[in-house]
Design a protein around this motif. Structure first.
Motif, PDB file in Angstrom:
ATOM      1  N   LEU A  62       0.859  -1.177   0.000  1.00 18.76           N
ATOM      2  CA  LEU A  62       0.000   0.000   0.000  1.00 18.76           C
ATOM      3  C   LEU A  62       0.898   1.229   0.000  1.00 18.76           C
ATOM      4  O   LEU A  62       1.568   1.520   0.991  1.00 18.76           O
ATOM      5  CB  LEU A  62      -0.926   0.014   1.217  1.00 18.76           C
ATOM      6  CG  LEU A  62      -1.886   1.202   1.285  1.00 18.76           C
ATOM      7  CD1 LEU A  62      -2.877   1.161   0.115  1.00 18.76           C
ATOM      8  CD2 LEU A  62      -2.626   1.214   2.614  1.00 18.76           C
ATOM      9  N   TYR A  63       0.929   1.904  -1.133  1.00 19.87           N
ATOM     10  CA  TYR A  63       1.745   3.103  -1.300  1.00 19.87           C
ATOM     11  C   TYR A  63       0.948   4.330  -0.891  1.00 19.87           C
ATOM     12  O   TYR A  63      -0.224   4.453  -1.239  1.00 19.87           O
ATOM     13  CB  TYR A  63       2.156   3.276  -2.764  1.00 19.87           C
ATOM     14  CG  TYR A  63       3.239   2.350  -3.218  1.00 19.87           C
ATOM     15  CD1 TYR A  63       4.556   2.787  -3.287  1.00 19.87           C
ATOM     16  CD2 TYR A  63       2.964   1.038  -3.598  1.00 19.87           C
ATOM     17  CE1 TYR A  63       5.560   1.950  -3.717  1.00 19.87           C
ATOM     18  CE2 TYR A  63       3.957   0.187  -4.024  1.00 19.87           C
ATOM     19  CZ  TYR A  63       5.259   0.648  -4.084  1.00 19.87           C
ATOM     20  OH  TYR A  63       6.257  -0.194  -4.501  1.00 19.87           O
ATOM     21  N   THR A  64       1.600   5.240  -0.199  1.00 19.00           N
ATOM     22  CA  THR A  64       1.020   6.544   0.130  1.00 19.00           C
ATOM     23  C   THR A  64       1.767   7.584  -0.699  1.00 19.00           C
ATOM     24  O   THR A  64       2.998   7.561  -0.765  1.00 19.00           O
ATOM     25  CB  THR A  64       1.174   6.855   1.630  1.00 19.00           C
ATOM     26  OG1 THR A  64       0.561   5.806   2.367  1.00 19.00           O
ATOM     27  CG2 THR A  64       0.514   8.183   1.980  1.00 19.00           C
ATOM     28  N   LEU A  65       1.019   8.460  -1.356  1.00 26.46           N
ATOM     29  CA  LEU A  65       1.598   9.447  -2.258  1.00 26.46           C
ATOM     30  C   LEU A  65       1.434  10.850  -1.707  1.00 26.46           C
ATOM     31  O   LEU A  65       0.521  11.119  -0.939  1.00 26.46           O
ATOM     32  CB  LEU A  65       0.928   9.363  -3.634  1.00 26.46           C
ATOM     33  CG  LEU A  65       1.148   8.080  -4.433  1.00 26.46           C
ATOM     34  CD1 LEU A  65       2.598   7.728  -4.602  1.00 26.46           C
ATOM     35  CD2 LEU A  65       0.368   6.911  -3.934  1.00 26.46           C
ATOM     36  N   GLN A  66       2.344  11.719  -2.157  1.00 24.29           N
ATOM     37  CA  GLN A  66       2.288  13.118  -1.733  1.00 24.29           C
ATOM     38  C   GLN A  66       2.561  14.006  -2.945  1.00 24.29           C
ATOM     39  O   GLN A  66       3.562  13.822  -3.648  1.00 24.29           O
ATOM     40  CB  GLN A  66       3.342  13.357  -0.660  1.00 24.29           C
ATOM     41  CG  GLN A  66       3.357  14.758  -0.103  1.00 24.29           C
ATOM     42  CD  GLN A  66       4.482  14.904   0.916  1.00 24.29           C
ATOM     43  OE1 GLN A  66       5.645  14.671   0.601  1.00 24.29           O
ATOM     44  NE2 GLN A  66       4.129  15.287   2.128  1.00 24.29           N
ATOM     45  N   ARG A  67       1.657  14.948  -3.177  1.00 24.13           N
ATOM     46  CA  ARG A  67       1.858  15.901  -4.272  1.00 24.13           C
ATOM     47  C   ARG A  67       2.913  16.921  -3.830  1.00 24.13           C
ATOM     48  O   ARG A  67       2.860  17.448  -2.723  1.00 24.13           O
ATOM     49  CB  ARG A  67       0.570  16.626  -4.638  1.00 24.13           C
ATOM     50  CG  ARG A  67       0.720  17.448  -5.929  1.00 24.13           C
ATOM     51  CD  ARG A  67      -0.506  18.267  -6.273  1.00 24.13           C
ATOM     52  NE  ARG A  67      -1.719  17.525  -6.443  1.00 24.13           N
ATOM     53  CZ  ARG A  67      -2.127  16.977  -7.594  1.00 24.13           C
ATOM     54  NH1 ARG A  67      -1.378  17.078  -8.661  1.00 24.13           N
ATOM     55  NH2 ARG A  67      -3.283  16.342  -7.655  1.00 24.13           N
ATOM     56  N   GLN A  68       3.831  17.209  -4.727  1.00 22.94           N
ATOM     57  CA  GLN A  68       4.898  18.159  -4.448  1.00 22.94           C
ATOM     58  C   GLN A  68       4.478  19.564  -4.889  1.00 22.94           C
ATOM     59  O   GLN A  68       3.550  19.724  -5.680  1.00 22.94           O
ATOM     60  CB  GLN A  68       6.179  17.717  -5.170  1.00 22.94           C
ATOM     61  CG  GLN A  68       6.648  16.323  -4.769  1.00 22.94           C
ATOM     62  CD  GLN A  68       6.825  16.177  -3.281  1.00 22.94           C
ATOM     63  OE1 GLN A  68       7.679  16.829  -2.690  1.00 22.94           O
ATOM     64  NE2 GLN A  68       6.001  15.347  -2.641  1.00 22.94           N
ATOM     65  N   PRO A  69       5.166  20.582  -4.397  1.00 19.70           N
ATOM     66  CA  PRO A  69       4.805  21.959  -4.771  1.00 19.70           C
ATOM     67  C   PRO A  69       4.785  22.204  -6.279  1.00 19.70           C
ATOM     68  O   PRO A  69       4.016  23.031  -6.763  1.00 19.70           O
ATOM     69  CB  PRO A  69       5.885  22.807  -4.093  1.00 19.70           C
ATOM     70  CG  PRO A  69       6.309  21.988  -2.913  1.00 19.70           C
ATOM     71  CD  PRO A  69       6.229  20.553  -3.380  1.00 19.70           C
TER      72      PRO A  69
END
Length: 144
Positions: free
Chosen positions: A118-125
């Motif tokens: 289960l991957y958790t993603l984060q949007r970058q600036p």
């Protein structure tokens, strides 16, 4: 009804609506970008392109593992089916409790077991996506 109950119910309804909207806020372009990101990292691991694999990690991961060597040691020891596998397929999109997007990947381990990552993603600036975390477990009934 108590005077404060109606406003409280309204606040709860608004929060529930906002949480629901977050999980539906990813467009098909985001979903494709996330799948491409995970695919790129899996391919980098498979080809021993360690620096490239590390580049897909979010700043929070790179802060926890500030060197390429520490990152790769963590991956090799705790995420062997991600590091090396005999195939994978994508599963469901979801969001975690904080509203971050998640992506399920089913992996066939080199040990013959099937794993769920289960991957958790984060949007970058800059609008791109990075991998902010991954949890992995053996799927029940797949032990060899």
């Amino acid at each position: 009804m108590l005077r404060w109950a109606r406003p409280l119910m309204l606040i709860i309804a608004l929060l529930a609506t906002a949480a629901s909207a977050r999980s539906d806020s990813l467009g098909s372009g985001d979903r494709e970008a996330i799948a491409g990101l995970i695919t790129s990292q899996l391919q980098a691991f498979a080809a021993d392109r360690d620096a490239e694999a590390y580049s897909y990690a979010a700043p929070v991961v790179q802060l926890a593992f500030p060197t390429l060597d520490s990152f790769m040691a963590m991956v090799r020891s705790g995420y062997s089916p991600v590091y090396r596998n005999n195939g994978y397929r994508f599963g469901a999109d979801a969001t975690d409790a904080t509203g971050r997007p998640t992506k399920t990947v089913i992996l066939k381990g080199t040990d013959g077991k099937t794993y769920e990552a289960l991957y958790t993603l984060q949007r970058q600036p800059d609008g791109t996506w990075k991998i902010a975390g991954c949890s992995i477990r053996v799927l029940p009934g797949t032990e060899v």
